[in-house]
Design an enzyme around this catalytic site. Sequence first.
Site, PDB file in Angstrom:
ATOM      1  N   TYR A  44      54.251  27.528  46.591  1.00  0.00           N
ATOM      2  CA  TYR A  44      52.976  28.234  46.400  1.00  0.00           C
ATOM      3  C   TYR A  44      52.162  28.258  47.696  1.00  0.00           C
ATOM      4  CZ  TYR A  44      48.414  29.500  44.395  1.00  0.00           C
ATOM      5  OH  TYR A  44      47.206  30.120  44.128  1.00  0.00           O
TER       6      TYR A  44
ATOM      7  N   SER B 285      43.427  31.255  48.709  1.00  0.00           N
ATOM      8  CA  SER B 285      43.337  29.977  47.998  1.00  0.00           C
ATOM      9  C   SER B 285      43.153  28.871  49.022  1.00  0.00           C
ATOM     10  CB  SER B 285      44.638  29.737  47.229  1.00  0.00           C
ATOM     11  OG  SER B 285      44.693  28.420  46.730  1.00  0.00           O
TER      12      SER B 285
HETATM   13  P1  NAP Z   1      45.811  33.800  35.818  1.00  0.00           P
HETATM   14  O1  NAP Z   1      44.760  33.681  34.779  1.00  0.00           O
HETATM   15  O2  NAP Z   1      47.170  33.261  35.526  1.00  0.00           O
HETATM   16  O3  NAP Z   1      45.936  35.353  36.251  1.00  0.00           O
HETATM   17  C1  NAP Z   1      46.978  35.798  37.080  1.00  0.00           C
HETATM   18  C2  NAP Z   1      47.057  37.307  36.978  1.00  0.00           C
HETATM   19  O4  NAP Z   1      48.059  37.793  37.878  1.00  0.00           O
HETATM   20  C3  NAP Z   1      47.419  37.796  35.583  1.00  0.00           C
HETATM   21  O5  NAP Z   1      46.573  38.873  35.248  1.00  0.00           O
HETATM   22  C4  NAP Z   1      48.852  38.302  35.737  1.00  0.00           C
HETATM   23  O6  NAP Z   1      49.039  39.434  34.870  1.00  0.00           O
HETATM   24  C5  NAP Z   1      48.837  38.752  37.196  1.00  0.00           C
HETATM   25  N1  NAP Z   1      50.168  38.838  37.781  1.00  0.00           N
HETATM   26  C6  NAP Z   1      51.046  37.849  38.054  1.00  0.00           C
HETATM   27  N2  NAP Z   1      52.183  38.358  38.549  1.00  0.00           N
HETATM   28  C7  NAP Z   1      52.017  39.718  38.583  1.00  0.00           C
HETATM   29  C8  NAP Z   1      52.841  40.804  38.958  1.00  0.00           C
HETATM   30  N3  NAP Z   1      54.088  40.617  39.410  1.00  0.00           N
HETATM   31  N4  NAP Z   1      52.346  42.071  38.872  1.00  0.00           N
HETATM   32  C9  NAP Z   1      51.096  42.277  38.408  1.00  0.00           C
HETATM   33  N5  NAP Z   1      50.270  41.292  38.019  1.00  0.00           N
HETATM   34  C10 NAP Z   1      50.739  40.022  38.102  1.00  0.00           C
HETATM   35  O7  NAP Z   1      45.359  33.089  37.184  1.00  0.00           O
HETATM   36  P2  NAP Z   1      44.051  33.285  38.110  1.00  0.00           P
HETATM   37  O8  NAP Z   1      43.532  31.944  38.387  1.00  0.00           O
HETATM   38  O9  NAP Z   1      43.147  34.313  37.573  1.00  0.00           O
HETATM   39  O10 NAP Z   1      44.748  33.800  39.441  1.00  0.00           O
HETATM   40  C11 NAP Z   1      44.327  34.974  40.122  1.00  0.00           C
HETATM   41  C12 NAP Z   1      44.586  34.820  41.609  1.00  0.00           C
HETATM   42  O11 NAP Z   1      43.771  33.760  42.118  1.00  0.00           O
HETATM   43  C13 NAP Z   1      46.024  34.463  41.959  1.00  0.00           C
HETATM   44  O12 NAP Z   1      46.394  35.173  43.118  1.00  0.00           O
HETATM   45  C14 NAP Z   1      45.959  32.963  42.253  1.00  0.00           C
HETATM   46  O13 NAP Z   1      46.971  32.570  43.142  1.00  0.00           O
HETATM   47  C15 NAP Z   1      44.574  32.869  42.870  1.00  0.00           C
HETATM   48  N6  NAP Z   1      43.961  31.542  42.830  1.00  0.00           N
HETATM   49  C16 NAP Z   1      43.817  30.860  41.655  1.00  0.00           C
HETATM   50  C17 NAP Z   1      43.240  29.606  41.673  1.00  0.00           C
HETATM   51  C18 NAP Z   1      43.067  28.769  40.417  1.00  0.00           C
HETATM   52  O14 NAP Z   1      42.837  27.556  40.521  1.00  0.00           O
HETATM   53  N7  NAP Z   1      43.120  29.341  39.247  1.00  0.00           N
HETATM   54  C19 NAP Z   1      42.821  29.038  42.878  1.00  0.00           C
HETATM   55  C20 NAP Z   1      42.965  29.755  44.044  1.00  0.00           C
HETATM   56  C21 NAP Z   1      43.541  31.026  44.025  1.00  0.00           C
HETATM   57  P3  NAP Z   1      50.376  39.802  34.086  1.00  0.00           P
HETATM   58  O15 NAP Z   1      51.112  38.525  33.797  1.00  0.00           O
HETATM   59  O16 NAP Z   1      49.850  40.506  32.862  1.00  0.00           O
HETATM   60  O17 NAP Z   1      51.103  40.726  34.995  1.00  0.00           O
END
Ligand code: NAP
Length: 246
Positions: A146, A133
Amino acid sequence: MDDRARVALVTGASSGIGAATVRALAAAGLGTIAAARRLERCEELAREVGGRALRLDVSDPESVAALAGAVPEVDVIVHSAGGALGLDRVAEAPEERWLEMYESNVLGIVRVTRALLPALRSRRDPQIVILGSVAGVEVYEGGGGYTAAKHGAHAIARTLRLELLAEGIRVTEVAPGLVETEFSLVRFGGDAERAAEVYRGIDPLTAEDVAEIIAFAATRPAHVTLDYVSVKPRGQASATVVHREG
Ligand code: NAP
């Protein structure tokens, strides 16, 4: 080694970037295993793309240990499980939330990698993709929990790049800025209004935008490593500098 399609395990596949990555990799011809805690969502996705689904909690060592038996062969691991909880300043930091963020964003990568390395090592073209990120290289007020976790994920990605170099295991870190997924909804405990405010007046990245980059990295010839990819929406210059229209 056989000529069957490469297989990718995607953590965090029940939502956002992980789910979009499963679709993009399947469209690129890879076999997929969608893993997250919300198994029903993964199963629905697996039915859609013709892949497999697994229940996985990356913060639970037992859940990850079961993964090794369930996934005897894997060519690509995409670590998308993770996210942020709250926007608390250090002075008020609730330690449980910080621990949870460290578990899912940092130790999750370590555990899943360790569990699947033997399976990965037996493949012709093994690859690891880590969702970093902008928070992995920058900080902002209230983001300490975070950003500390994502800095940790960044360090793990750099470390794996060194440690797995001689084995020919490619390691890619994709580090997005603002992506509109369930990320902010989760961060703010389901407060949809507060979550929407994060993306107000900008045209944020979509999960598909990021998934395309991951699929691109996973379909390069074996001698090409996308080492670190930083991607932001046009209206974002840094973690905190965002140009909002209207
Ligand atoms: P999201 O829609 O909230 O998806 C997060 C995913 O992580 C969900 O599928 C959730 O599934 C899973 N998860 C969370 N805790 C978990 C655990 N303990 N075990 C297994 N799965 C887990 O958010 P996203 O934006 O797609 O995020 C995906 C990644 O991208 C993350 O690492 C986030 O930090 C990173 N990211 C996001 C952004 C942004 O702006 N959205 C920016 C930079 C980086 P369950 O709850 O079903 O387990």
